[in-house]
Scaffold this active site. Structure first.
Site, mmCIF file in Angstrom:
data_model
loop_
_atom_site.group_PDB
_atom_site.id
_atom_site.type_symbol
_atom_site.label_atom_id
_atom_site.label_comp_id
_atom_site.label_asym_id
_atom_site.label_seq_id
_atom_site.Cartn_x
_atom_site.Cartn_y
_atom_site.Cartn_z
ATOM 1 N N ASP A 20 26.068 -10.522 42.857
ATOM 2 C CA ASP A 20 27.292 -11.039 42.241
ATOM 3 C C ASP A 20 28.201 -9.905 41.779
ATOM 4 O O ASP A 20 27.731 -8.865 41.311
ATOM 5 C CB ASP A 20 26.913 -11.913 41.041
ATOM 6 N N ASN A 60 30.691 -21.282 48.223
ATOM 7 C CA ASN A 60 31.595 -20.182 48.556
ATOM 8 C C ASN A 60 32.661 -20.566 49.577
ATOM 9 O O ASN A 60 33.660 -19.847 49.733
ATOM 10 C CB ASN A 60 30.808 -18.976 49.082
#
Length: 250
Positions: free
Chosen positions: A30, A78
């Site tokens: 991340d 995503n």
């Protein structure tokens, strides 16, 4: 969060001889976009930088003796990102998977993918299948790359498959237990993760291995993924080694 690159990085000598390593490590890669934004760069450059870190950390995990490594590369959520960013990621996946066919041939790493591959282009699916095929007989670390992966979707898929087996008479509904669920997940046959590392300082699991992480130790690190180094992994492993894992007992 992209995958492979061409050039091999020099790895420092492992310095973890005195601790018990986790068998299975998960990493939520991340912070690529935020890393780029802090530097006034396009988000896609953050993903490219993160790819280099992925390569280094993967080889380091293999070198020090981790048996299973699962990295969160692209989630089912995503797809909601800006179209140009998703397009750039798909381009990175394609180029790195092509390179991986040659780049990882000298590494004793078994490459697998978890997630719904049908969401990707036929060309990308073939590259994924080619990487699986070329690495299947290796004996080293298993690398699970989570692409178009979401743990809730994984569990729903498992329940549907179990229901179909019951309907077809292949499975007795009364015999269904926790192991039955585990056996129908993407990670069937693998041990649950002992440790999940999340760089970037975010305190959430983000739909990653919900079932498998029931007794997993978590280490949150306040460092964006492109800045993550082997020394940070060493620190996380040291923290893990100091935990007392009781699995609900005393």
């Amino acid at each position: 969060m992209a995958l492979f690159g061409k050039k091999k990085d020099a790895l420092p000598a492992p310095s973890l001889e005195d601790i018990v390593l986790p068998v299975h490590v998960g990493i939520i890669m991340d912070g690529n976009g935020r890393w780029a934004k802090k530097r006034g760069l396009p988000r896609k450059l953050g993903h490219r930088e993160g790819a280099q870190v992925f390569r280094t950390i993967t080889r380091y995990c293999s070198k020090i003796g981790i048996k299973y490594l699962t990295v969160y590369a692209f989630s089912t959520e995503n797809w909601k990102r800006p179209e140009d960013e998703v397009g750039a990621l798909m381009g990175l996946f394609k180029s790195y998977l092509q390179e991986a066919l040659d780049d990882f041939q000298d590494d004793d790493i078994v490459v697998r993918f978890i997630g719904d591959k049908s969401g990707f282009s036929p060309e990308l699916q073939k590259l994924m299948d080619d990487n699986i095929e070329i690495s299947k007989d290796r004996k080293g670390m298993v690398l699970n790359i989570a692409m178009n992966y979401g743990s809730r979707d994984e569990i729903v898929r498992a329940v549907k498959n179990i229901s179909e087996e019951v309907r077809e008479g292949k499975l007795d509904a009364g015999s269904i237990d926790a192991q039955t669920i585990s056996d129908h997940l993407y990670t069937a046959g693998q041990p649950d993760p002992d440790l999940i590392i999340r760089p970037s300082g975010e305190y959430r699991i983000s739909n990653f291995m919900l079932w498998q992480s029931a007794y997993t130790e978590f280490v949150i690190m306040n460092k964006l993924w492109p800045d993550f180094r082997t020394a940070d992994l060493d620190e996380a492993l040291q923290i893990y080694s100091q935990r007392n894992r009781r699995y609900g007992g005393v």
